[in-house]
Design a protein around this motif. Structure first.
Motif, mmCIF file in Angstrom:
data_model
loop_
_atom_site.group_PDB
_atom_site.id
_atom_site.type_symbol
_atom_site.label_atom_id
_atom_site.label_comp_id
_atom_site.label_asym_id
_atom_site.label_seq_id
_atom_site.Cartn_x
_atom_site.Cartn_y
_atom_site.Cartn_z
ATOM 1 N N THR A 1 7.706 7.826 -3.652
ATOM 2 C CA THR A 1 7.132 6.588 -3.126
ATOM 3 C C THR A 1 6.275 5.907 -4.182
ATOM 4 N N MET A 2 5.477 6.679 -4.898
ATOM 5 C CA MET A 2 4.636 6.133 -5.964
ATOM 6 C C MET A 2 5.475 5.474 -7.051
ATOM 7 N N GLU A 3 6.601 6.090 -7.369
ATOM 8 C CA GLU A 3 7.440 5.597 -8.459
ATOM 9 C C GLU A 3 8.190 4.311 -8.105
ATOM 10 N N HIS A 4 8.482 4.131 -6.826
ATOM 11 C CA HIS A 4 9.386 3.035 -6.466
ATOM 12 C C HIS A 4 8.787 1.961 -5.562
ATOM 13 N N ILE A 5 7.606 2.179 -5.016
ATOM 14 C CA ILE A 5 7.060 1.175 -4.098
ATOM 15 C C ILE A 5 6.776 -0.128 -4.846
ATOM 16 N N ASP A 6 7.020 -1.227 -4.177
ATOM 17 C CA ASP A 6 6.836 -2.561 -4.744
ATOM 18 C C ASP A 6 5.362 -2.960 -4.610
ATOM 19 N N HIS A 7 4.631 -2.978 -5.735
ATOM 20 C CA HIS A 7 3.203 -3.294 -5.700
ATOM 21 C C HIS A 7 2.954 -4.741 -5.283
ATOM 22 N N SER A 8 3.865 -5.640 -5.652
ATOM 23 C CA SER A 8 3.697 -7.035 -5.251
ATOM 24 C C SER A 8 3.859 -7.178 -3.743
ATOM 25 N N ALA A 9 4.748 -6.391 -3.157
ATOM 26 C CA ALA A 9 4.919 -6.408 -1.699
ATOM 27 C C ALA A 9 3.668 -5.873 -1.018
ATOM 28 N N PHE A 10 3.061 -4.864 -1.613
ATOM 29 C CA PHE A 10 1.824 -4.302 -1.062
ATOM 30 C C PHE A 10 0.712 -5.351 -1.067
ATOM 31 N N GLU A 11 0.571 -6.058 -2.180
ATOM 32 C CA GLU A 11 -0.463 -7.094 -2.278
ATOM 33 C C GLU A 11 -0.177 -8.241 -1.315
ATOM 34 N N LEU A 12 1.095 -8.572 -1.149
ATOM 35 C CA LEU A 12 1.469 -9.620 -0.201
ATOM 36 C C LEU A 12 1.107 -9.203 1.219
ATOM 37 N N TYR B 1 14.311 -8.860 9.432
ATOM 38 C CA TYR B 1 13.467 -9.970 9.863
ATOM 39 C C TYR B 1 12.145 -10.048 9.105
ATOM 40 N N SER B 2 11.970 -9.215 8.095
ATOM 41 C CA SER B 2 10.663 -9.147 7.424
ATOM 42 C C SER B 2 10.652 -9.927 6.119
ATOM 43 N N SER B 3 9.467 -10.400 5.787
ATOM 44 C CA SER B 3 9.262 -11.081 4.507
ATOM 45 C C SER B 3 8.505 -10.191 3.537
ATOM 46 N N CYS B 4 8.103 -9.023 4.013
ATOM 47 C CA CYS B 4 7.321 -8.096 3.192
ATOM 48 C C CYS B 4 7.695 -6.670 3.580
ATOM 49 N N SER C 1 9.644 13.683 7.702
ATOM 50 C CA SER C 1 8.444 13.743 6.876
ATOM 51 C C SER C 1 7.786 12.375 6.853
ATOM 52 N N LEU C 2 6.599 12.272 7.443
ATOM 53 C CA LEU C 2 5.883 10.996 7.500
ATOM 54 C C LEU C 2 4.615 11.034 6.658
ATOM 55 N N VAL C 3 4.545 11.956 5.722
ATOM 56 C CA VAL C 3 3.377 12.083 4.855
ATOM 57 C C VAL C 3 3.253 10.865 3.936
ATOM 58 N N ALA C 4 4.342 10.473 3.286
ATOM 59 C CA ALA C 4 4.294 9.330 2.376
ATOM 60 C C ALA C 4 3.972 8.022 3.115
ATOM 61 N N PRO C 5 4.589 7.751 4.276
ATOM 62 C CA PRO C 5 4.196 6.554 5.026
ATOM 63 C C PRO C 5 2.716 6.544 5.390
ATOM 64 N N LEU C 6 2.173 7.701 5.758
ATOM 65 C CA LEU C 6 0.747 7.765 6.093
ATOM 66 C C LEU C 6 -0.101 7.461 4.866
ATOM 67 N N SER C 7 0.332 7.896 3.697
ATOM 68 C CA SER C 7 -0.399 7.596 2.466
ATOM 69 C C SER C 7 -0.400 6.101 2.179
ATOM 70 N N VAL C 8 0.726 5.439 2.433
ATOM 71 C CA VAL C 8 0.796 3.989 2.236
ATOM 72 C C VAL C 8 -0.146 3.289 3.219
ATOM 73 N N ILE C 9 -0.200 3.777 4.452
ATOM 74 C CA ILE C 9 -1.114 3.211 5.443
ATOM 75 C C ILE C 9 -2.565 3.402 4.992
ATOM 76 N N ASN C 10 -2.886 4.577 4.482
ATOM 77 C CA ASN C 10 -4.239 4.829 3.958
ATOM 78 C C ASN C 10 -4.586 3.819 2.864
ATOM 79 N N ALA C 11 -3.636 3.607 1.950
ATOM 80 C CA ALA C 11 -3.870 2.668 0.848
ATOM 81 C C ALA C 11 -4.075 1.250 1.377
ATOM 82 N N LEU C 12 -3.308 0.885 2.393
ATOM 83 C CA LEU C 12 -3.434 -0.444 2.986
ATOM 84 C C LEU C 12 -4.814 -0.640 3.606
ATOM 85 N N VAL C 13 -5.286 0.374 4.341
ATOM 86 C CA VAL C 13 -6.607 0.300 4.965
ATOM 87 C C VAL C 13 -7.705 0.203 3.908
ATOM 88 N N VAL C 14 -7.595 1.010 2.861
ATOM 89 C CA VAL C 14 -8.608 0.992 1.796
ATOM 90 C C VAL C 14 -8.620 -0.365 1.088
#
Length: 307
Positions: free
Chosen positions: A115-126, A227-230, A244-257
């Motif tokens: 997830t770290m290697e491939h997640i779209d950082h611009s999508a995260f910021e959006l 139907y998503s733009s992000c 395995s929902l560990v990586a999704p939970l980590s993304v949620i943690n990052a979003l909250v922070v």
């Protein structure tokens, strides 16, 4: 998901143009794609009785850049087609009981790394910007994704005034909870294989009402992205009875922070108010728990209240 859905149809349509060896591969994969998805090109060739180069040429003939891309399509097919019992048997059928703990933990670690290697950082910021600008925030996650939605909803309620964590047993109930959604709002849909049709319908409804749609899912081919733009992509492809929902939970943690950092003053003020409320209404237990050797636990209630 398109590659996964088309893989078997691609083989069927092109079957007559295959060489003798490629036909053997197509037949084996059609009947045993659950096993083929976990084989290297060399191992697949050995199993079918053809060379590794034949396997690679077969993948390219089907329109894939190489065997790795072909194998990803196979894995996608497995995640969507196998039932829970079959997925467990395929993944852990040959793992000794004593190695299951380490196997699962290492698998979870791999999902976070991927997830770290491939997640779209611009999508995260959006996603962060979209949520900050939204008038109301809707969150939907069904079945095994419900805990993720609940976790996100808990923290969002500390950050924002208008958060709607949707609970439902039917699509109609979702629409009733979303009746006022509009172009000023955002919906966050969370879904992983097997994908929830109710979640997909909720995102379609929100999109039709011109609301912003953010998805947290496992692949760019996920139907949730229709139907998503992000799109926030987190790996969860442990082909097992338990996703395995560990990586999704980590993304949620990052979003909250990330959102907390953008709303620091409001967050500090909210937490200060909450600390006072928690203390006043004894939300958390401040009782002292003392335990001496050979003695029972003694609870000391500083407020002097009787049980």
């Amino acid at each position: 998901m398109g590659n996964a859905e088309n893989l078997l149809s691609k083989m069927n349509k092109q079957y007559q143009s295959f060489s003798k060896g490629q036909k053997k591969l197509a037949t084996y994969i059609n009947d045993n794609y659950d096993k083929a998805a976990f084989l290297t090109a060399a191992r697949l060739g050995e199993t079918v009785g053809v060379s590794e180069s034949t396997v690679v040429r077969f993948a390219i003939h089907l329109g894939y850049k190489g065997y790795p891309e072909f194998q990803k399509a196979l894995e996608e097919l497995v995640r969507n087609k196998l039932n829970s019992i079959q997925r467990m048997e395929v993944t852990y059928g040959r793992v000794p009981q004593s190695e299951i703990l380490d196997t699962v933990l290492h698998s979870d670690i791999d999902k976070i790394k991927l997830t770290m290697e491939h997640i779209d950082h611009s999508a995260f910021e959006l996603a962060v910007e979209t949520i900050l600008k939204a008038k109301s925030i809707y969150i939907v996650g069904i079945r095994s994704c419900a805990p993720l939605a609940s976790f996100l909803g808990f923290y969002f309620n500390l950050l924002f005034d208008h958060v709607h964590l949707m609970h439902t047993n039917s699509s109609s109930e979702l629409f009733e909870q979303m009746i006022h959604i509009s172009g000023d709002d955002v919906i966050i849909g969370i879904s992983f294989p097997r994908y929830s049709m109710r979640t997909l319908k909720a995102l379609e409804f929100a999109n039709n009402r011109s609301a912003k749609v953010i998805t947290l899912t496992d692949s760019i081919h996920s139907p949730m992205n229709l139907y998503s733009s992000c799109n926030l992509i987190a790996r969860s492809d442990m082909a097992s009875i338990v996703d395995s929902l560990v990586a999704p939970l980590s993304v949620i943690n990052a979003l909250v922070v990330a959102l907390c950092m953008r709303k620091q003053k409001e967050v500090v003020a909210t937490l200060e108010d909450l600390e006072k409320i928690w203390d006043e209404y004894q939300v958390y237990n401040n009782d002292e728990i003392n335990m001496a050797d050979g003695q029972d636990i003694e609870l000391k209630n500083p407020g002097g209240m009787e049980d």
